[in-house]
Scaffold this active site. Structure first.
Site, PDB file in Angstrom:
ATOM      1  N   HIS A 156       0.830  -1.217   0.000  1.00 16.28           N
ATOM      2  CA  HIS A 156       0.000   0.000   0.000  1.00 16.28           C
ATOM      3  C   HIS A 156       0.862   1.264   0.000  1.00 16.28           C
ATOM      4  O   HIS A 156       0.445   2.301   0.504  1.00 16.28           O
ATOM      5  CB  HIS A 156      -0.950   0.048   1.206  1.00 16.28           C
ATOM      6  N   SER A 277      14.999  21.774 -15.996  1.00 18.34           N
ATOM      7  CA  SER A 277      13.819  22.604 -16.224  1.00 18.34           C
ATOM      8  C   SER A 277      14.266  23.910 -16.863  1.00 18.34           C
ATOM      9  O   SER A 277      15.342  24.420 -16.559  1.00 18.34           O
ATOM     10  CB  SER A 277      13.123  22.876 -14.895  1.00 18.34           C
ATOM     11  N   LYS A 283      16.189  21.916 -10.742  1.00 25.00           N
ATOM     12  CA  LYS A 283      15.518  20.677 -11.133  1.00 25.00           C
ATOM     13  C   LYS A 283      16.410  19.684 -11.872  1.00 25.00           C
ATOM     14  O   LYS A 283      17.226  20.048 -12.704  1.00 25.00           O
ATOM     15  CB  LYS A 283      14.331  21.006 -12.051  1.00 25.00           C
ATOM     16  N   GLU A 290       9.630   8.687 -16.817  1.00 25.11           N
ATOM     17  CA  GLU A 290       8.263   9.178 -17.053  1.00 25.11           C
ATOM     18  C   GLU A 290       7.809   8.865 -18.483  1.00 25.11           C
ATOM     19  O   GLU A 290       6.656   8.490 -18.724  1.00 25.11           O
ATOM     20  CB  GLU A 290       8.182  10.682 -16.782  1.00 25.11           C
TER      21      GLU A 290
END
Ligand code: ARG
Length: 458
Positions: A156, A277, A283, A290
């Site tokens: 979980h 970024s 970043k 992704e």
């Protein structure tokens, strides 16, 4: 427009209809399979005395020249050809005249395209398998280096029990190993040659289908000519296998994204496999992971599209089947790219072992082991579970972990606790005592990894 079927027609095809119908834009990538199939076909025709040996030789020489010219872009696969089969035949006739017109004897584009696609997919299966093997090798290498890298195991997405990095990665080894075995299985079933099925009902020529099948490395010819031209099961199976590979890569990517987050910091993705970024200078984003996760959808899409295309098609060939190519090619290209990039990202990433260990220490991942300790001292498991739960509440109130709770506090809940409780619930004990086959202890992992090494050797 180079069309193969002008005879019956008295008018040119409407321009939009021609373009709508044409498949050259995407089936040009089948040129090698198409030419190899044609060479096998004429070799068989000559052996059977259907064309002369000299004609066969002339055709083969010209076909090889066409292959080279496509590779050198001397022949451009543009929209003046309807499809790759028309391109090859038109160029053959241009080169050697009437003899070239004999190539299509006893053949249809229906068995021809069925053959091309099957041979293409067969090679793709091997390529994907090669990439999977490379990924498995990297996973095993990381496992070997991390049998005592402790980390929390989750259920979980909540800390559950301590495991090791080797154990966690071992789960992915199993997934990708199954994927690889699935490919072998598909290949075994798909390796039947459709050539010689003609349009749908075979031909009246005395073709030797066993012989062509052998020349093209098939296990044998397909046994029903209608099925030969209209079967796309193998492609659906392959897309199913690719979907599973993507599902596994996507789950793995999701974990990498979580582990790479500021909150976790379990891993550091190499600069070579992350991006920045345009506005936020701090970043470093896990874009590769992704994108792999994102591309999973389009591979599933190809599977769903082809299943849907096939579901209403009466026997035998129908033009709907031309739709088997574009999305499948996209799915194959993208899955291969994902496997390649994912392996690159994985093999260069670094693991913050201290953070993993710290994380495994928190979250009461040894609460089960506190209960197990009591069980060993004769307390029934259900009672032990409840005692351990109450100790967790005490720890939460004090803001400490079970390892830091005093023996007095332990004894308040049960007189069975002794000084050896701390040893019994240490991170090392929790992992090293889990010695069943398939469990995270380094001893169990060593046995499993030995089998993985053998698998990769075979
Ligand atoms: N481009 C077609 C395909 O991909 C080739 C077969 C054409 N056959 C036909 N009867 N029109 O399916």
């Amino acid at each position: 427009m180079a069309q193969l079927w002008g005879g019956r027609f008295q008018k040119q095809t409407d321009k939009a209809a021609y373009e709508f119908n044409a498949s050259i834009r995407f089936d040009k990538r089948l040129y090698r399979q198409d030419i190899r199939g044609s060479i096998a076909h004429v070799t068989m025709l000559a052996k059977q005395g259907i064309i002369a040996v000299a004609e066969k030789d002339q055709i083969i020489t010209a076909l090889k020249g066409i292959c080279e010219d496509i590779e050198k872009s001397v022949i451009v696969a543009d929209e003046k050809y309807e499809d790759i089969h028309s391109l090859v035949e038109a160029n053959l006739i241009e080169r050697i005249g009437d003899v070239g017109k004999k190539l299509h004897t006893g053949r249809s584009r229906n068995d021809q395209v069925a053959l091309d696609m099957r041979m293409y997919v067969r090679d793709e299966v091997d390529e994907v398998s090669g990439l999977l093997t490379k990924l498995l090798t990297t996973i095993l290498r990381i496992m070997e280096e991390n049998t005592d890298t402790y980390m929390p195991g989750f259920t979980h997405l909540q800390k559950a029990q301590p495991v090791t990095l080797a154990h966690h990665f071992g789960a992915y080894f199993e997934m990708f190993r199954r994927d690889n075995d699935r490919l072998k299985d598909i290949k075994m079933r798909m390796n039947q040659c459709p050539l010689g099925a003609g349009a749908l009902a075979g031909t009246t020529y005395d073709l030797d289908r066993e012989y062509t099948a052998k020349l093209l490395d098939f296990d044998g010819p397909g046994l029903n000519s209608m099925d030969c031209v209209s079967d796309r099961d193998y492609l659906i199976e392959f897309l199913g296998a690719l979907s599973l590979i993507m599902m596994h890569l996507s789950r793995f990517s999701e974990e990498i994204i979580i582990w790479n987050s500021n909150e976790y910091r379990f891993i550091e993705i190499d600069d070579g496999f992350s991006t920045g970024s345009s506005i936020m200078p701090q970043k470093k984003n896990p874009d590769i992971a992704e994108l792999v996760r994102g591309k999973t959808g389009r591979v599933y899409g190809a599977l769903m599209a082809l299943l849907t295309t096939m579901k209403g098609i009466p026997l035998a060939y129908n033009k709907d089947m031309q739709e088997d190519k574009e999305l499948s090619f996209d799915a194959m290209d993208n899955t291969k790219a994902c496997l390649l990039l994912f392996e690159g990202m994985l093999s260069t990433m670094t693991f913050n072992k201290d953070n993993m260990r710290k994380s495994a220490m928190g979250g009461f991942t040894n609460a089960t082991d506190v209960a197990d300790y009591l069980v060993r001292k004769g307390v029934p498991f259900r009672d032990a579970h409840s005692i351990s739960g109450r100790l967790v509440i005490t720890c939460i109130e004090k803001g400490i972990c079970l390892d830091e709770l005093s023996l007095d506090e332990y004894k308040k809940e049960s007189e069975c606790f002794e000084d050896d409780i701390y040893e019994a619930i240490s991170l090392e004990t929790c992992v090293n005592k889990r010695q069943t086959l398939g469990a995270p202890s380094p001893d169990s992992m060593k046995k499993v990894m030995e089998r993985y090494r053998e698998y990769l050797k075979a």
